[in-house]
Scaffold this active site. Structure first.
Site, PDB file in Angstrom:
ATOM      1  N   PRO A   1      91.088  81.747  23.267  1.00 48.99           N
ATOM      2  CA  PRO A   1      90.715  82.267  24.168  1.00 48.99           C
ATOM      3  C   PRO A   1      91.006  81.715  25.622  1.00 48.99           C
ATOM      4  CG  PRO A   1      88.782  82.162  22.600  1.00 48.99           C
ATOM      5  CD  PRO A   1      89.820  81.106  22.363  1.00 48.99           C
ATOM      6  N   GLU A   2      91.316  82.818  26.541  1.00 49.92           N
ATOM      7  CA  GLU A   2      91.703  82.421  27.763  1.00 49.92           C
ATOM      8  C   GLU A   2      90.622  83.159  28.785  1.00 49.92           C
ATOM      9  OE1 GLU A   2      95.942  82.769  28.566  1.00 49.92           O
ATOM     10  OE2 GLU A   2      96.275  82.474  26.369  1.00 49.92           O
TER      11      GLU A   2
ATOM     12  N   ARG B   1      87.145  76.596  12.548  1.00 48.52           N
ATOM     13  CA  ARG B   1      87.875  75.311  12.722  1.00 48.52           C
ATOM     14  C   ARG B   1      87.074  74.265  13.406  1.00 48.52           C
ATOM     15  NH1 ARG B   1      93.533  76.157  13.141  1.00 48.52           N
ATOM     16  NH2 ARG B   1      93.438  74.115  13.051  1.00 48.52           N
TER      17      ARG B   1
END
Ligand SMILES: [Zn+2]
Length: 362
Positions: free
Chosen positions: A2-3, A112
């Site tokens: 995500p940015e 993750r």
């Protein structure tokens, strides 16, 4: 990962749901998710605090709490936040749960396990979030927010002219400007017609202005569309749609929407980089240094005599702009459907009971 637009969307969705809620406990199943505390100490430190507001700094969600404290939530690759009733069956990928007084829970799900959550106090003198009173400010190393009104083209120019690196790694450098990651760096460079390996020092004033405008326009559009739901990204109120409007990112081989030539993929500093080598030219001087810059590249096909890795797509040359646009739009829609199906399958697999139980409360 995500940015800025994705994290902004998560922060906005969260704000609608949790401002005013009081935290009554915390359970953590993966201690390394916590950046600042051991799980028991974290639960003690966070219990009894009320959520005052939810914001964002760079790529982190910042949850402001009573008692001059704040939680910082870095989603990293696969982090997701949901607000659900406490009775919702637990999912094995939930790493941290914040219990709320009203019977709901904030759940941090992270397949993750790269995500990080910190709890910091505010320095009474500076008002900054700090690791300890008088200690280092948590966000000290970060550059300016590109969508801030206060961030002008003059600021951008001044920062750019102090740098000598190549544009792609520079845009990813959070001390230069925050929030831009792999997706929006590629999109902004394509929009500004600048090659990712161009060196910052070779930009003309008009190039600088184009890059500044492109970064801001694309990030603002992506915020409007709730971000790009690629890989694991989703927000408490659901997916974004910017992935359908990306021009070059992950479109290797598809026609460039501007000139119809196939989008290429090169690897810069181990990051996949998408560009149109026709629209984004590299000067002879920059080409010379490019080979060295790419020496550490990984992936891709390397061919003798090439200065950098290029993965040409199918022959899409010769399409009319209309045909090119249609093909690009078809491919984008397919990709969105695939990504959404993958996420739905993951959510189903991780929730043992009722299939609707993973749907966040609205
Ligand atoms: Zn092009």
């Amino acid at each position: 990962m995500p940015e800025l637009p994705e994290v902004e969307t998560v922060a906005r969705d969260l704000r609608q749901r949790i401002v005013g809620a009081t935290i009554t406990g915390a359970r953590c199943s993966w201690a390394r998710t916590l950046r600042t505390h051991a799980p028991e100490a974290f639960a003690v430190a966070v219990t009894g605090r009320r959520v005052e507001s939810v914001g964002r700094r760079a790529k982190q969600v910042v949850v402001e709490l009573t008692g001059e404290a704040a939680l910082t939530i870095h989603l990293k690759m696969t982090g997701q936040l949901f607000v659900v009733p406490a009775a919702t069956p637990e999912d094995p990928y939930v790493r941290l749960i914040l219990e709320l007084e009203d019977g709901r829970e904030i759940r941090f799900r992270d397949i993750r396990k790269f995500g990080k959550i910190g709890l910091y106090g505010r320095d009474p003198l500076t008002g900054e979030l700090v690791t300890e009173v008088g200690g280092a400010a948590v966000f000290a190393a970060l550059g300016p927010e590109p969508l801030d009104d206060a961030f002008t083209v003059r600021d951008f120019r001044r920062r750019l002219r102090r740098r000598s690196g190549r544009l792609k790694p520079l845009l990813l450098d959070q001390s230069f400007v925050v929030g831009v990651g792999n997706i929006y760096a590629d999109e902004a460079l394509w929009a500004a017609r600048l090659h990712p390996l161009r060196t910052a020092g070779t930009l003309r004033p008009t190039d600088e202005r184009h890059l500044y405008d492109s970064i801001r326009t694309i990030l603002a559009e992506a915020v409007e569309r709730r971000g790009s739901s690629i890989d694991d990204y989703t927000a408490p109120d659901g997916d974004g749609s910017m992935q359908e409007h990306l021009q070059v990112y992950q479109r290797t081989g598809e026609p460039c929407p501007r000139c119809g030539r196939p989008v290429k993929r090169i690897v810069v500093g181990s990051r996949s980089t998408h560009l149109c080598s026709w629209c984004q030219r590299l000067s002879a001087a920059d080409r010379k240094g490019a080979a060295a810059a790419l020496r550490t590249m990984t992936g891709g096909r390397r061919r003798a005599g090439r200065r950098w890795t290029e993965i040409p797509g199918e022959g899409t040359l010769g399409l009319t702009p209309d045909e090119a646009a249609r093909a690009a739009s078809r491919a984008g829609t397919d990709r969105t459907k695939r990504a959404a199906a993958t996420r739905r399958a993951a959510a189903r697999a991780s929730v043992p009971a009722e299939p609707s139980s993973s749907v966040p409360v609205r």
